[in-house]
Design a protein around this motif. Sequence first.
Motif, mmCIF file in Angstrom:
data_model
loop_
_atom_site.group_PDB
_atom_site.id
_atom_site.type_symbol
_atom_site.label_atom_id
_atom_site.label_comp_id
_atom_site.label_asym_id
_atom_site.label_seq_id
_atom_site.Cartn_x
_atom_site.Cartn_y
_atom_site.Cartn_z
ATOM 1 N N LEU A 1 0.821 -1.207 0.000
ATOM 2 C CA LEU A 1 0.000 0.000 0.000
ATOM 3 C C LEU A 1 0.855 1.256 0.000
ATOM 4 C CD1 LEU A 1 -2.804 -1.038 2.518
ATOM 5 C CD2 LEU A 1 -2.901 -1.011 0.020
ATOM 6 N N GLY A 2 1.990 1.198 0.657
ATOM 7 C CA GLY A 2 2.863 2.363 0.677
ATOM 8 C C GLY A 2 3.495 2.662 -0.671
ATOM 9 N N SER A 3 3.637 1.626 -1.516
ATOM 10 C CA SER A 3 4.258 1.840 -2.828
ATOM 11 C C SER A 3 3.253 2.258 -3.893
ATOM 12 C CB SER A 3 4.972 0.561 -3.281
ATOM 13 O OG SER A 3 4.053 -0.507 -3.410
ATOM 14 N N LEU A 4 1.946 2.093 -3.651
ATOM 15 C CA LEU A 4 0.940 2.460 -4.647
ATOM 16 C C LEU A 4 0.969 3.944 -5.010
ATOM 17 C CD1 LEU A 4 -2.172 0.306 -3.678
ATOM 18 C CD2 LEU A 4 -0.657 0.041 -5.641
ATOM 19 N N PRO A 5 1.069 4.874 -4.043
ATOM 20 C CA PRO A 5 1.137 6.293 -4.435
ATOM 21 C C PRO A 5 2.280 6.600 -5.388
ATOM 22 C CG PRO A 5 0.701 6.098 -2.088
ATOM 23 C CD PRO A 5 1.008 4.720 -2.588
ATOM 24 N N PHE A 6 3.378 5.896 -5.253
ATOM 25 C CA PHE A 6 4.506 6.130 -6.164
ATOM 26 C C PHE A 6 4.134 5.768 -7.596
ATOM 27 C CE2 PHE A 6 8.130 4.181 -8.389
ATOM 28 C CZ PHE A 6 8.937 5.295 -8.521
ATOM 29 N N PHE A 7 3.474 4.604 -7.795
ATOM 30 C CA PHE A 7 3.098 4.207 -9.143
ATOM 31 C C PHE A 7 2.026 5.121 -9.709
ATOM 32 C CE2 PHE A 7 4.748 0.192 -7.322
ATOM 33 C CZ PHE A 7 5.724 -0.080 -8.263
ATOM 34 N N LEU A 8 1.101 5.578 -8.859
ATOM 35 C CA LEU A 8 0.095 6.520 -9.325
ATOM 36 C C LEU A 8 0.733 7.832 -9.767
ATOM 37 C CD1 LEU A 8 -2.726 5.941 -6.680
ATOM 38 C CD2 LEU A 8 -2.670 5.153 -9.044
#
Length: 240
Positions: free
Chosen positions: A168-175
């Motif tokens: 979940l912490g890495s999702l904002p990066f991909f977005l």
Amino acid sequence: MFDSSEPLTGSYEVYLYAMADSASSWNASVQDDSKLPLSATFRQTRGGRTGPYKAAAFDLTPCGDLPTLDAIGDVTQASEILSAYLVRVGDNGTCLWDPNFRGLCNPPLSAATAYRFKYVLVNMSTGLVEDQTLWSDPIYTNRPASCLSIDTWPGRRSGGMIVITSILGSLPFFLLVGFAGAIILSFVDMGGSAGETTHDSQITQEAVPKPLGTSEPSYTSVNRGPPLDRAEVYSSKLPD
């Protein structure tokens, strides 16, 4: 550390021997009949189970040359002071498996095992043992805790929760990467549209000045169609 009251002349080193605790470890000898110190290694003694092995060696430093403990509160000097006073047994985790290692191997100790230690003063000029301490009391190493026995509650996290949190912490990066890519593509499309030109054909009519004696103006037009292969002239005959 040593009981000898005789003044020391020449160069000396201190050897640290380790041995797994057993019924005979309290009187195990670290020198041979010629008073030469033993050079047995960790591997040769099966980690100290069959006899003492030399775990560390360091120069004998005069007490006046040692840093004062008053400055140990200084963060910049703490490491130097601790290395001058402390000897760590088991601080080399690769010497047993490194074929190119040349030196005194000081590998980690076994877990949940009792060890005894002894300091030996060696005269480097003669190579003989000048003095030695008694074997220490048994010192026990800790047993590593199983991962299944680690308490994850309250306020702690299990392995699955750590994995989910990482995802979940890495999702904002991909977005954010996708959003930046969309902006770049939009600018590329706008640049391509600006490079295109559109040509519109216009039909213009020019008015020809009316000659005197005529009642109707005549116009010439620009014909966009293909040219005629031949010209057709229609004439009418008036009766005589």
